[in-house]
Design an enzyme around this catalytic site. Structure first.
Site, mmCIF file in Angstrom:
data_model
loop_
_atom_site.group_PDB
_atom_site.id
_atom_site.type_symbol
_atom_site.label_atom_id
_atom_site.label_comp_id
_atom_site.label_asym_id
_atom_site.label_seq_id
_atom_site.Cartn_x
_atom_site.Cartn_y
_atom_site.Cartn_z
ATOM 1 N N GLY A 18 0.828 -1.205 0.000
ATOM 2 C CA GLY A 18 0.000 0.000 0.000
ATOM 3 C C GLY A 18 0.857 1.247 0.000
ATOM 4 N N THR A 21 0.452 5.495 -2.129
ATOM 5 C CA THR A 21 -0.305 6.669 -1.723
ATOM 6 C C THR A 21 -0.271 6.811 -0.199
ATOM 7 O OG1 THR A 21 -2.370 5.403 -1.564
ATOM 8 C CG2 THR A 21 -1.904 6.473 -3.679
ATOM 9 N N ASP A 68 -1.925 -7.761 -4.887
ATOM 10 C CA ASP A 68 -3.084 -7.799 -4.007
ATOM 11 C C ASP A 68 -2.710 -8.651 -2.799
ATOM 12 O OD1 ASP A 68 -5.496 -8.093 -2.721
ATOM 13 O OD2 ASP A 68 -6.649 -8.518 -4.537
ATOM 14 N N PHE A 100 -13.572 2.061 7.161
ATOM 15 C CA PHE A 100 -14.632 3.045 6.983
ATOM 16 C C PHE A 100 -15.475 3.040 8.248
ATOM 17 C CE2 PHE A 100 -15.939 -1.017 5.212
ATOM 18 C CZ PHE A 100 -17.172 -1.236 5.821
ATOM 19 N N TYR A 150 -6.596 1.944 18.630
ATOM 20 C CA TYR A 150 -7.706 1.178 19.196
ATOM 21 C C TYR A 150 -7.539 -0.327 18.989
ATOM 22 C CZ TYR A 150 -9.437 1.864 14.365
ATOM 23 O OH TYR A 150 -9.566 1.921 12.997
ATOM 24 N N LYS A 165 -6.968 -5.121 13.298
ATOM 25 C CA LYS A 165 -5.739 -4.537 13.819
ATOM 26 C C LYS A 165 -5.319 -5.196 15.133
ATOM 27 C CE LYS A 165 -4.807 -1.227 10.781
ATOM 28 N NZ LYS A 165 -3.578 -1.220 9.958
ATOM 29 N N GLY A 192 -2.362 7.782 15.527
ATOM 30 C CA GLY A 192 -3.650 8.428 15.704
ATOM 31 C C GLY A 192 -4.070 9.040 14.390
ATOM 32 N N ARG A 202 -13.063 8.684 4.045
ATOM 33 C CA ARG A 202 -13.906 7.610 4.567
ATOM 34 C C ARG A 202 -14.131 7.731 6.070
ATOM 35 N NH1 ARG A 202 -10.457 5.024 1.017
ATOM 36 N NH2 ARG A 202 -9.107 4.291 2.712
#
Length: 287
Positions: A18, A21, A68, A100, A150, A165, A192, A202
């Protein structure tokens, strides 16, 4: 340039999933500025090529390949290509993610899978692919996992992300013990709020939500991507070689302010959720 010497990562090859970006690219740019050779993987070929052009214009050694992380065969092909191009990699940054906001009762199984398959399965698959190769070759390495504040506390309205996560965090700590004997080190960052174009649309699709997120941080500001990049550069460097299994929180004190980054969304009405769902589908457009 940041606080570190320019050759901090010289001689290292770093793969960022990833990485074309957002925060993945910001970290990769930081690694490159400190002498690392960079490999970027992602699903969108056009974004990979845009990033590659920018890296090369800046004089950095970069390799990009569409991949992917949800598909083990895609990761295997990527690893083969990196073996041929660089003779392998020294650092794996498991950054690819998806998230999201939504009331959990509104989620479909497909929506749950959309997050878990990238965040948890993708991280696990990439870890296995490169970890097995390092072990077979008798070489060490560093794995940097991007978790979240979190991951330990949970948070309302992002339940799939919190669960995924948390799994990545458990993986980090489990392999810190199991794979240390192979010279493989595990570290993680729990960021954070760090605004990026994709994720911010999102998670904070209105100015009011973005302002509310910043206001709950004791420092009264969101993070700057350079701050995250500097932390990542240190953690994957040899100067952090005795850090293993550690998760570093970088959130301006938000976690201490109150667990659950999105718990304040209890105040959002059903009608507002309908509008927010529309905005997240359109990337924040049409406000």
């Amino acid at each position: 340039m940041g606080p570190f010497r320019p050759d901090l990562l010289k001689g290292k090859t770093v793969l960022v999933t990833g990485g074309a970006t957002g925060l993945g690219r910001a970290m990769a740019e930081g690694f490159a500025r400190h002498g690392a050779s960079i490999a970027l993987a992602g699903r969108r070929e056009e974004k990979l090529q845009e990033a590659a052009e920018a890296f090369r214009e800046a004089g950095h050694d970069v390799f990009v390949q569409s991949c992917d992380v949800r598909d083990p065969s895609s990761l295997s092909a990527l690893a083969d290509a990196l073996d041929e191009r660089f003779g392998g990699v020294d650092v794996l940054v498991n950054n690819a993610a998806g998230n999201f906001i939504s009331p959990t009762e509104r989620l479909s199984p497909r929506a749950v899978d959309a997050v878990l398959n990238i965040v948890l399965h993708g991280t696990f698959y990439a870890t296995l692919e490169f970890g097995k190769r390092w072990i077979a070759a008798g070489r060490g390495g560093t794995m940097l996992n991007i978790v979240t504040t979190y991951a330990e506390t949970g948070s309302g309205f992002v339940a799939p992300s919190a669960a995924a996560k948390a799994g990545v965090l458990a993986l980090t700590r489990s392999l810190a013990v199991e794979w240390a004997r192979y010279g493989i080190r595990q570290v993680a960052i729990a960021p954070g709020p760090f605004p990026t174009e994709g994720a911010w649309a999102r998670l904070a699709p209105t100015p009011e939500l973005a302002e509310r997120m910043a206001d709950r941080i004791p420092l009264k500001r969101v993070g700057d991507k350079q701050e995250l990049a500097d932390l990542a550069a240190f953690l994957v460097s040899d100067y952090a070689s005795y850090l293993n299994g550690e998760v570093v929180t970088i959130d301006g004190g938000e976690w201490l302010q109150g667990a659950g980054q999105f718990n304040s969304l209890l105040e959002v009405t059903p009608e507002q959720w309908d509008r927010l769902a529309e905005l997240t589908r359109t990337g924040g457009k049409g406000q």
